[in-house]
Scaffold this motif. Structure first.
Motif, PDB file in Angstrom:
ATOM      1  N   PRO A   1      -9.397  -2.341 -14.633  1.00 53.60           N
ATOM      2  CA  PRO A   1      -8.155  -1.606 -14.335  1.00 53.60           C
ATOM      3  C   PRO A   1      -8.077  -1.292 -12.841  1.00 53.60           C
ATOM      4  O   PRO A   1      -9.015  -0.770 -12.247  1.00 53.60           O
ATOM      5  N   THR A   2      -6.956  -1.645 -12.243  1.00 54.45           N
ATOM      6  CA  THR A   2      -6.760  -1.509 -10.802  1.00 54.45           C
ATOM      7  C   THR A   2      -5.375  -0.943 -10.553  1.00 54.45           C
ATOM      8  O   THR A   2      -4.424  -1.288 -11.239  1.00 54.45           O
ATOM      9  N   THR A   3      -5.263  -0.069  -9.583  1.00 57.39           N
ATOM     10  CA  THR A   3      -3.966   0.499  -9.207  1.00 57.39           C
ATOM     11  C   THR A   3      -3.331  -0.378  -8.142  1.00 57.39           C
ATOM     12  O   THR A   3      -3.935  -0.642  -7.106  1.00 57.39           O
ATOM     13  N   LEU A   4      -2.120  -0.832  -8.399  1.00 55.29           N
ATOM     14  CA  LEU A   4      -1.362  -1.650  -7.457  1.00 55.29           C
ATOM     15  C   LEU A   4      -0.277  -0.785  -6.837  1.00 55.29           C
ATOM     16  O   LEU A   4       0.515  -0.178  -7.549  1.00 55.29           O
ATOM     17  N   VAL A   5      -0.266  -0.697  -5.490  1.00 56.40           N
ATOM     18  CA  VAL A   5       0.694   0.145  -4.778  1.00 56.40           C
ATOM     19  C   VAL A   5       1.679  -0.758  -4.052  1.00 56.40           C
ATOM     20  O   VAL A   5       1.290  -1.608  -3.248  1.00 56.40           O
ATOM     21  N   ASN A   6       2.956  -0.589  -4.332  1.00 55.87           N
ATOM     22  CA  ASN A   6       4.018  -1.337  -3.666  1.00 55.87           C
ATOM     23  C   ASN A   6       4.292  -0.750  -2.288  1.00 55.87           C
ATOM     24  O   ASN A   6       3.924   0.388  -2.007  1.00 55.87           O
ATOM     25  N   PRO A   7       4.962  -1.504  -1.407  1.00 54.91           N
ATOM     26  CA  PRO A   7       5.273  -0.977  -0.065  1.00 54.91           C
ATOM     27  C   PRO A   7       6.176   0.252  -0.079  1.00 54.91           C
ATOM     28  O   PRO A   7       6.134   1.062   0.844  1.00 54.91           O
ATOM     29  N   ASP A   8       6.970   0.436  -1.132  1.00 53.29           N
ATOM     30  CA  ASP A   8       7.848   1.606  -1.185  1.00 53.29           C
ATOM     31  C   ASP A   8       7.137   2.852  -1.693  1.00 53.29           C
ATOM     32  O   ASP A   8       7.719   3.925  -1.739  1.00 53.29           O
ATOM     33  N   GLY A   9       5.857   2.729  -2.079  1.00 53.62           N
ATOM     34  CA  GLY A   9       5.085   3.879  -2.521  1.00 53.62           C
ATOM     35  C   GLY A   9       4.891   3.966  -4.018  1.00 53.62           C
ATOM     36  O   GLY A   9       4.074   4.747  -4.490  1.00 53.62           O
ATOM     37  N   SER A  10       5.628   3.188  -4.799  1.00 51.67           N
ATOM     38  CA  SER A  10       5.454   3.212  -6.245  1.00 51.67           C
ATOM     39  C   SER A  10       4.157   2.505  -6.609  1.00 51.67           C
ATOM     40  O   SER A  10       3.699   1.602  -5.917  1.00 51.67           O
ATOM     41  N   SER A  11       3.543   2.918  -7.708  1.00 45.86           N
ATOM     42  CA  SER A  11       2.267   2.340  -8.115  1.00 45.86           C
ATOM     43  C   SER A  11       2.214   2.214  -9.627  1.00 45.86           C
ATOM     44  O   SER A  11       2.896   2.927 -10.357  1.00 45.86           O
ATOM     45  N   TYR A  12       1.388   1.274 -10.082  1.00 48.15           N
ATOM     46  CA  TYR A  12       1.142   1.099 -11.504  1.00 48.15           C
ATOM     47  C   TYR A  12      -0.208   0.448 -11.688  1.00 48.15           C
ATOM     48  O   TYR A  12      -0.810  -0.066 -10.751  1.00 48.15           O
TER      49      TYR A  12
ATOM     50  N   THR B   1      12.434  -6.845   6.691  1.00 47.81           N
ATOM     51  CA  THR B   1      13.454  -6.163   5.907  1.00 47.81           C
ATOM     52  C   THR B   1      13.795  -4.796   6.493  1.00 47.81           C
ATOM     53  O   THR B   1      14.715  -4.144   6.012  1.00 47.81           O
ATOM     54  N   LEU B   2      13.094  -4.373   7.534  1.00 46.36           N
ATOM     55  CA  LEU B   2      13.329  -3.065   8.147  1.00 46.36           C
ATOM     56  C   LEU B   2      14.393  -3.174   9.230  1.00 46.36           C
ATOM     57  O   LEU B   2      14.753  -4.265   9.682  1.00 46.36           O
ATOM     58  N   SER B   3      14.865  -2.034   9.683  1.00 44.44           N
ATOM     59  CA  SER B   3      15.802  -2.016  10.801  1.00 44.44           C
ATOM     60  C   SER B   3      15.038  -2.308  12.100  1.00 44.44           C
ATOM     61  O   SER B   3      13.811  -2.312  12.128  1.00 44.44           O
ATOM     62  N   GLU B   4      15.777  -2.543  13.167  1.00 47.88           N
ATOM     63  CA  GLU B   4      15.149  -2.912  14.437  1.00 47.88           C
ATOM     64  C   GLU B   4      14.254  -1.804  14.985  1.00 47.88           C
ATOM     65  O   GLU B   4      13.146  -2.066  15.467  1.00 47.88           O
ATOM     66  N   ALA B   5      14.683  -0.550  14.887  1.00 44.90           N
ATOM     67  CA  ALA B   5      13.882   0.566  15.395  1.00 44.90           C
ATOM     68  C   ALA B   5      12.619   0.758  14.554  1.00 44.90           C
ATOM     69  O   ALA B   5      11.522   0.978  15.103  1.00 44.90           O
TER      70      ALA B   5
ATOM     71  N   ARG C   1      11.111  -1.557  12.795  1.00 43.85           N
ATOM     72  CA  ARG C   1      10.250  -2.716  13.019  1.00 43.85           C
ATOM     73  C   ARG C   1       9.441  -2.553  14.297  1.00 43.85           C
ATOM     74  O   ARG C   1       8.244  -2.814  14.334  1.00 43.85           O
ATOM     75  N   LYS C   2      10.091  -2.073  15.373  1.00 45.38           N
ATOM     76  CA  LYS C   2       9.380  -1.864  16.632  1.00 45.38           C
ATOM     77  C   LYS C   2       8.308  -0.790  16.490  1.00 45.38           C
ATOM     78  O   LYS C   2       7.216  -0.904  17.045  1.00 45.38           O
ATOM     79  N   ALA C   3       8.613   0.265  15.728  1.00 44.30           N
ATOM     80  CA  ALA C   3       7.637   1.336  15.525  1.00 44.30           C
ATOM     81  C   ALA C   3       6.427   0.826  14.740  1.00 44.30           C
ATOM     82  O   ALA C   3       5.278   1.148  15.072  1.00 44.30           O
ATOM     83  N   LYS C   4       6.653   0.015  13.702  1.00 41.27           N
ATOM     84  CA  LYS C   4       5.536  -0.531  12.909  1.00 41.27           C
ATOM     85  C   LYS C   4       4.698  -1.495  13.733  1.00 41.27           C
ATOM     86  O   LYS C   4       3.464  -1.505  13.628  1.00 41.27           O
ATOM     87  N   LEU C   5       5.345  -2.322  14.572  1.00 41.86           N
ATOM     88  CA  LEU C   5       4.589  -3.253  15.409  1.00 41.86           C
ATOM     89  C   LEU C   5       3.779  -2.524  16.466  1.00 41.86           C
ATOM     90  O   LEU C   5       2.675  -2.949  16.823  1.00 41.86           O
ATOM     91  N   GLU C   6       4.285  -1.407  16.992  1.00 40.06           N
ATOM     92  CA  GLU C   6       3.521  -0.607  17.953  1.00 40.06           C
ATOM     93  C   GLU C   6       2.309   0.035  17.295  1.00 40.06           C
ATOM     94  O   GLU C   6       1.264   0.184  17.920  1.00 40.06           O
ATOM     95  N   MET C   7       2.441   0.414  16.026  1.00 33.80           N
ATOM     96  CA  MET C   7       1.307   1.016  15.321  1.00 33.80           C
ATOM     97  C   MET C   7       0.213  -0.007  15.063  1.00 33.80           C
ATOM     98  O   MET C   7      -0.969   0.341  14.975  1.00 33.80           O
ATOM     99  N   ARG C   8       0.571  -1.296  14.953  1.00 32.29           N
ATOM    100  CA  ARG C   8      -0.425  -2.339  14.696  1.00 32.29           C
ATOM    101  C   ARG C   8      -1.219  -2.713  15.938  1.00 32.29           C
ATOM    102  O   ARG C   8      -2.318  -3.253  15.829  1.00 32.29           O
ATOM    103  N   LYS C   9      -0.672  -2.450  17.113  1.00 28.91           N
ATOM    104  CA  LYS C   9      -1.366  -2.811  18.348  1.00 28.91           C
ATOM    105  C   LYS C   9      -2.575  -1.909  18.553  1.00 28.91           C
ATOM    106  O   LYS C   9      -2.565  -0.742  18.170  1.00 28.91           O
TER     107      LYS C   9
END
Length: 101
Positions: free
Chosen positions: A29-40, A59-63, A65-73
């Protein structure tokens, strides 16, 4: 007259009963978490506690997307330079030292 058992399979039979197989694969048994936060809970072939699905940044907006890419750096570290002044003269402080008898 020969009697035989007939099973009627429908969409609910797998959810209500066990999977009908001759050989059972070992699942955990494993918990699978979707990107929107739902899990099963799912059955997974490796013993893991949680699996997080990646977020599709296109699928994100431009702002967002830029914030997520900055967090990955990688974060840049601040380098401190010690600027030591070596003009210390111990003879200036001899007047404050008392000789013990």
């Amino acid at each position: 007259m020969k009697l035989s058992q007939i099973r009627t399979l429908n969409a609910w039979s797998a959810a209500i009963t066990k999977p009908h197989r001759y050989t059972y694969t070992r699942t955990y048994p494993t918990t699978l978490v979707n990107p929107d936060g739902s899990s099963y809970t799912i059955r997974y072939y490796e013993p893991r506690q949680i699996i997080t699905l990646p977020l599709n940044i296109w699928t994100l907006s431009e702002a967002e997307r830029k914030a997520k890419l900055e967090m990955r750096k990688p974060k840049s570290r601040v380098k401190y330079q010690d600027d030591l002044d070596d003009s210390y003269d111990a003879s200036k402080y001899l007047k404050y030292v008392q000789k013990k008898k």
